[in-house]
Write a protein that holds these residues in place. Structure first.
Motif, PDB file in Angstrom:
ATOM      1  N   VAL A 309      42.338  22.620   2.783  1.00  0.00           N
ATOM      2  CA  VAL A 309      42.316  23.921   3.448  1.00  0.00           C
ATOM      3  C   VAL A 309      43.734  24.376   3.778  1.00  0.00           C
ATOM      4  CG1 VAL A 309      41.499  25.191   5.476  1.00  0.00           C
ATOM      5  CG2 VAL A 309      39.965  23.616   4.305  1.00  0.00           C
ATOM      6  N   ARG A 310      44.627  23.442   4.102  1.00  0.00           N
ATOM      7  CA  ARG A 310      46.047  23.787   4.264  1.00  0.00           C
ATOM      8  C   ARG A 310      46.541  24.535   3.031  1.00  0.00           C
ATOM      9  NH1 ARG A 310      50.085  19.048   2.839  1.00  0.00           N
ATOM     10  NH2 ARG A 310      49.023  19.558   0.861  1.00  0.00           N
ATOM     11  N   ASN A 311      46.274  23.974   1.851  1.00  0.00           N
ATOM     12  CA  ASN A 311      46.722  24.599   0.604  1.00  0.00           C
ATOM     13  C   ASN A 311      46.107  25.973   0.413  1.00  0.00           C
ATOM     14  OD1 ASN A 311      48.042  22.172   0.130  1.00  0.00           O
ATOM     15  ND2 ASN A 311      46.513  21.431  -1.322  1.00  0.00           N
ATOM     16  N   VAL A 312      44.819  26.076   0.718  1.00  0.00           N
ATOM     17  CA  VAL A 312      44.121  27.359   0.566  1.00  0.00           C
ATOM     18  C   VAL A 312      44.747  28.418   1.475  1.00  0.00           C
ATOM     19  CG1 VAL A 312      41.915  28.550   0.896  1.00  0.00           C
ATOM     20  CG2 VAL A 312      41.956  26.273  -0.149  1.00  0.00           C
ATOM     21  N   LEU A 313      45.108  28.026   2.682  1.00  0.00           N
ATOM     22  CA  LEU A 313      45.710  28.982   3.616  1.00  0.00           C
ATOM     23  C   LEU A 313      47.082  29.461   3.137  1.00  0.00           C
ATOM     24  CD1 LEU A 313      44.575  27.371   6.956  1.00  0.00           C
ATOM     25  CD2 LEU A 313      44.090  29.720   6.224  1.00  0.00           C
ATOM     26  N   TYR A 314      47.866  28.584   2.552  1.00  0.00           N
ATOM     27  CA  TYR A 314      49.137  29.034   1.983  1.00  0.00           C
ATOM     28  C   TYR A 314      48.888  30.055   0.880  1.00  0.00           C
ATOM     29  CZ  TYR A 314      51.410  25.093   4.380  1.00  0.00           C
ATOM     30  OH  TYR A 314      51.888  24.223   5.325  1.00  0.00           O
ATOM     31  N   ALA A 315      47.874  29.796   0.052  1.00  0.00           N
ATOM     32  CA  ALA A 315      47.532  30.737  -1.017  1.00  0.00           C
ATOM     33  C   ALA A 315      47.059  32.071  -0.433  1.00  0.00           C
ATOM     34  CB  ALA A 315      46.456  30.137  -1.921  1.00  0.00           C
ATOM     35  N   ILE A 316      46.281  32.009   0.638  1.00  0.00           N
ATOM     36  CA  ILE A 316      45.838  33.237   1.303  1.00  0.00           C
ATOM     37  C   ILE A 316      47.040  34.014   1.825  1.00  0.00           C
ATOM     38  CG2 ILE A 316      44.681  34.079   3.388  1.00  0.00           C
ATOM     39  CD1 ILE A 316      42.454  32.051   2.853  1.00  0.00           C
ATOM     40  N   GLY A 317      47.994  33.301   2.395  1.00  0.00           N
ATOM     41  CA  GLY A 317      49.203  33.964   2.872  1.00  0.00           C
ATOM     42  C   GLY A 317      49.977  34.639   1.757  1.00  0.00           C
ATOM     43  N   ASN A 318      49.864  34.115   0.552  1.00  0.00           N
ATOM     44  CA  ASN A 318      50.553  34.695  -0.604  1.00  0.00           C
ATOM     45  C   ASN A 318      49.755  35.808  -1.277  1.00  0.00           C
ATOM     46  OD1 ASN A 318      52.829  33.003  -0.496  1.00  0.00           O
ATOM     47  ND2 ASN A 318      51.768  31.369  -1.597  1.00  0.00           N
ATOM     48  N   GLU A 329      41.730  33.776  11.012  1.00  0.00           N
ATOM     49  CA  GLU A 329      41.704  33.739  12.479  1.00  0.00           C
ATOM     50  C   GLU A 329      40.958  32.542  13.052  1.00  0.00           C
ATOM     51  OE1 GLU A 329      41.050  37.382  14.602  1.00  0.00           O
ATOM     52  OE2 GLU A 329      41.772  38.587  12.906  1.00  0.00           O
ATOM     53  N   PRO A 330      39.750  32.214  12.573  1.00  0.00           N
ATOM     54  CA  PRO A 330      39.062  31.052  13.144  1.00  0.00           C
ATOM     55  C   PRO A 330      39.823  29.745  12.933  1.00  0.00           C
ATOM     56  CG  PRO A 330      37.535  32.432  11.913  1.00  0.00           C
ATOM     57  CD  PRO A 330      38.902  32.930  11.582  1.00  0.00           C
ATOM     58  N   LEU A 331      40.622  29.677  11.882  1.00  0.00           N
ATOM     59  CA  LEU A 331      41.335  28.446  11.567  1.00  0.00           C
ATOM     60  C   LEU A 331      42.588  28.258  12.412  1.00  0.00           C
ATOM     61  CD1 LEU A 331      40.880  28.528   7.698  1.00  0.00           C
ATOM     62  CD2 LEU A 331      39.707  27.037   9.330  1.00  0.00           C
ATOM     63  N   LEU A 332      42.951  29.278  13.195  1.00  0.00           N
ATOM     64  CA  LEU A 332      44.068  29.127  14.131  1.00  0.00           C
ATOM     65  C   LEU A 332      43.739  28.116  15.223  1.00  0.00           C
ATOM     66  CD1 LEU A 332      45.045  32.884  14.468  1.00  0.00           C
ATOM     67  CD2 LEU A 332      46.480  31.092  13.465  1.00  0.00           C
ATOM     68  N   SER A 333      42.468  27.834  15.420  1.00  0.00           N
ATOM     69  CA  SER A 333      42.054  26.844  16.416  1.00  0.00           C
ATOM     70  C   SER A 333      41.335  25.666  15.761  1.00  0.00           C
ATOM     71  CB  SER A 333      41.141  27.488  17.473  1.00  0.00           C
ATOM     72  OG  SER A 333      40.009  28.098  16.850  1.00  0.00           O
ATOM     73  N   ASP A 334      41.621  25.416  14.496  1.00  0.00           N
ATOM     74  CA  ASP A 334      41.013  24.285  13.783  1.00  0.00           C
ATOM     75  C   ASP A 334      41.436  22.969  14.429  1.00  0.00           C
ATOM     76  OD1 ASP A 334      39.590  23.736  10.979  1.00  0.00           O
ATOM     77  OD2 ASP A 334      41.129  22.197  11.260  1.00  0.00           O
ATOM     78  N   PRO A 335      40.581  21.950  14.416  1.00  0.00           N
ATOM     79  CA  PRO A 335      40.952  20.655  15.019  1.00  0.00           C
ATOM     80  C   PRO A 335      42.175  20.003  14.374  1.00  0.00           C
ATOM     81  CG  PRO A 335      38.578  20.787  14.692  1.00  0.00           C
ATOM     82  CD  PRO A 335      39.166  21.987  14.006  1.00  0.00           C
ATOM     83  N   ALA A 336      42.440  20.300  13.103  1.00  0.00           N
ATOM     84  CA  ALA A 336      43.562  19.671  12.403  1.00  0.00           C
ATOM     85  C   ALA A 336      44.830  20.501  12.565  1.00  0.00           C
ATOM     86  CB  ALA A 336      43.228  19.507  10.916  1.00  0.00           C
ATOM     87  N   SER A 337      45.900  19.890  13.058  1.00  0.00           N
ATOM     88  CA  SER A 337      47.133  20.645  13.288  1.00  0.00           C
ATOM     89  C   SER A 337      47.717  21.178  11.984  1.00  0.00           C
ATOM     90  CB  SER A 337      48.161  19.768  14.006  1.00  0.00           C
ATOM     91  OG  SER A 337      48.552  18.673  13.201  1.00  0.00           O
ATOM     92  N   VAL A 338      47.544  20.440  10.870  1.00  0.00           N
ATOM     93  CA  VAL A 338      48.103  20.917   9.602  1.00  0.00           C
ATOM     94  C   VAL A 338      47.392  22.182   9.125  1.00  0.00           C
ATOM     95  CG1 VAL A 338      46.612  19.579   8.033  1.00  0.00           C
ATOM     96  CG2 VAL A 338      48.974  20.099   7.360  1.00  0.00           C
ATOM     97  N   VAL A 339      46.116  22.318   9.494  1.00  0.00           N
ATOM     98  CA  VAL A 339      45.364  23.530   9.163  1.00  0.00           C
ATOM     99  C   VAL A 339      45.793  24.663  10.094  1.00  0.00           C
ATOM    100  CG1 VAL A 339      43.065  24.592   9.099  1.00  0.00           C
ATOM    101  CG2 VAL A 339      43.404  22.272   8.211  1.00  0.00           C
ATOM    102  N   ARG A 340      45.905  24.378  11.385  1.00  0.00           N
ATOM    103  CA  ARG A 340      46.333  25.411  12.326  1.00  0.00           C
ATOM    104  C   ARG A 340      47.708  25.959  11.944  1.00  0.00           C
ATOM    105  NH1 ARG A 340      44.574  21.496  15.960  1.00  0.00           N
ATOM    106  NH2 ARG A 340      46.684  21.112  16.795  1.00  0.00           N
ATOM    107  N   GLY A 341      48.612  25.071  11.589  1.00  0.00           N
ATOM    108  CA  GLY A 341      49.949  25.506  11.217  1.00  0.00           C
ATOM    109  C   GLY A 341      49.942  26.399   9.992  1.00  0.00           C
ATOM    110  N   ALA A 342      49.142  26.020   8.987  1.00  0.00           N
ATOM    111  CA  ALA A 342      49.052  26.841   7.779  1.00  0.00           C
ATOM    112  C   ALA A 342      48.394  28.181   8.085  1.00  0.00           C
ATOM    113  CB  ALA A 342      48.258  26.100   6.696  1.00  0.00           C
ATOM    114  N   ALA A 343      47.439  28.188   9.010  1.00  0.00           N
ATOM    115  CA  ALA A 343      46.791  29.445   9.406  1.00  0.00           C
ATOM    116  C   ALA A 343      47.787  30.371  10.086  1.00  0.00           C
ATOM    117  CB  ALA A 343      45.602  29.148  10.319  1.00  0.00           C
ATOM    118  N   VAL A 344      48.666  29.809  10.915  1.00  0.00           N
ATOM    119  CA  VAL A 344      49.705  30.610  11.553  1.00  0.00           C
ATOM    120  C   VAL A 344      50.583  31.269  10.500  1.00  0.00           C
ATOM    121  CG1 VAL A 344      51.801  30.493  12.950  1.00  0.00           C
ATOM    122  CG2 VAL A 344      49.740  29.304  13.705  1.00  0.00           C
TER     123      VAL A 344
END
Length: 372
Positions: A309-318, A329-344
């Motif tokens: 999901v980290r990778n997917v979020l980078y792709a979404i950002g691109n 937005e929901p992933l900004l509060s994901d339990p995994a910090s690597v996911v939250r960071g990518a969502a930011v």
């Protein structure tokens, strides 16, 4: 140069093995002397000494075992090197034209090749043991055996300037496996390098991962970044990733030798319909159980849901698609910090004016760094 000769007492045995390998579904079969001098061990040592292996600590840990084919098994005399064609139906680069959809490396769109190839290797090795009474061991790329230079020595292809194997009949698309044996078999002639002055694979790399021909800095390679790296991907490479969420086929796909490539006849390697450009929005909402279900029997499953999901979020950002903020937005509060960071990072790319107002209550360093 050592070449195959019909005068070798075991030439007919080699012919039998090749015929059985093709019958079992392998598309290429070559033979190499497992005891011959092995300069590639020094190449690997230099690769690790330069730090090009990144966080792949296992490469340093197994360096001695990778230094020569007999370093793992001193009794080995010959290597039977097998290839299975996984040629795709379409040019993988066309997936990059659809930024709202995921580009998944060709090799990962079907079943896990480790399982498919290893099963065939075991069948061939078992047959060889019964037929000739000699000892055998099988290796796929998870074992510490340098399979690409071994394949070149066995005549299956040559290592191109991108360090991957190139085959005259199959282009860039060969999965490799090997059977080491105590049987003394006449080696095939090594394949010569046919790259010439071509630089297509080097010039196409989105992250400039090749400091020079035949040298790869894995730390800059999108395949390494999306698969092997566990933490946040360095900011300098995120834009260049585009929509590549698992691996990268660019340097393979542009090779001119692919004009001779063939679509794979192995059904297990055909792309699943669900993995032919799936939408980023659908992939971003996968939780762990659904991720495991979607990628059952797929090599993608090994990186886990969070890294995926980290990778997917980078792709979404691109993607440039602000409508995808609904899944970010929901992933900004994901339990995994690597996911939250990518969502930011994705939020700041898609909606810079709103991103600050979406900042959550997370106070961990990794996520705060993304807001800096």
């Amino acid at each position: 140069m050592t070449t195959s000769t019909s005068s070798h007492p075991n030439q007919l045995l080699k012919d039998e093995i090749r015929a059985e390998a093709l019958r079992l579904g392998f598309h290429a079969c070559g033979f190499a002397d497992a005891t011959a001098a092995w300069p590639n061990g020094q190449w690997l040592a230099d690769f690790v000494a330069d730090g090009f292996h990144g966080d792949m600590g296992w490469m340093e840990e197994t360096l001695e075992r990778r230094s020569h084919p007999t370093a793992m098994w001193t009794e080995a005399r010959s290597a039977v090197v097998l290839g299975m064609n996984y040629g795709p139906e379409h040019d993988p680069l066309t997936a990059l034209d659809h930024p709202d959809r995921a580009a998944i490396s060709v090799y990962a769109q079907g079943d896990d090749y480790h399982d498919v190839v290893k099963k065939r290797l075991k069948l061939l090795a078992g047959w060889m043991h019964r037929r000739f009474g000699e000892e055998v061991k099988v290796f796929v790329d998870t074992a510490p055996l340098m399979e690409k230079p071994l394949a070149q020595r066995a005549g299956l292809g040559w290592q191109g300037k991108h360090t991957n194997l190139v085959s005259r009949p199959f282009g860039s698309w060969l999965f490799l496996g090997s059977v080491l044996t105590t049987l003394d078999l006449p080696p095939d002639a090594p394949e010569a390098d046919h790259c010439g002055s071509c630089r297509a694979c080097l010039d196409v790399c989105p992250t400039n991962a090749f400091p020079e021909p035949n040298r790869l800095d894995a730390r800059r390679c999108i395949s390494y970044l999306t698969i092997e790296l566990a933490g946040p991907i360095p900011v300098e490479f995120r834009s260049a990733m585009g929509n590549r969420i698992y691996g990268c086929d660019d340097c393979l796909a542009v090779c001119p030798w692919n004009k001779f490539a063939q679509v794979s006849s192995e059904a297990a390697f055909h792309a699943r319909e669900t993995l032919k450009g799936p939408s980023l929005a659908a992939l971003a909402v996968l939780d762990d159980p659904s991720f495991r279900a979607v990628f059952s029997k797929s090599p993608v499953k090994r990186i886990g849901r969070d890294r995926f999901v980290r990778n997917v979020l980078y792709a979404i950002g691109n993607s440039g698609d602000a409508g995808l903020m609904a899944v970010v937005e929901p992933l900004l509060s994901d339990p995994a910090s690597v996911v939250r960071g990518a969502a930011v990072w994705a939020a700041r790319r898609l909606a810079p004016d709103r991103a600050a107002t979406l900042r959550g209550v997370e106070e961990d360093t990794d996520v705060l760094a993304e807001w800096a």
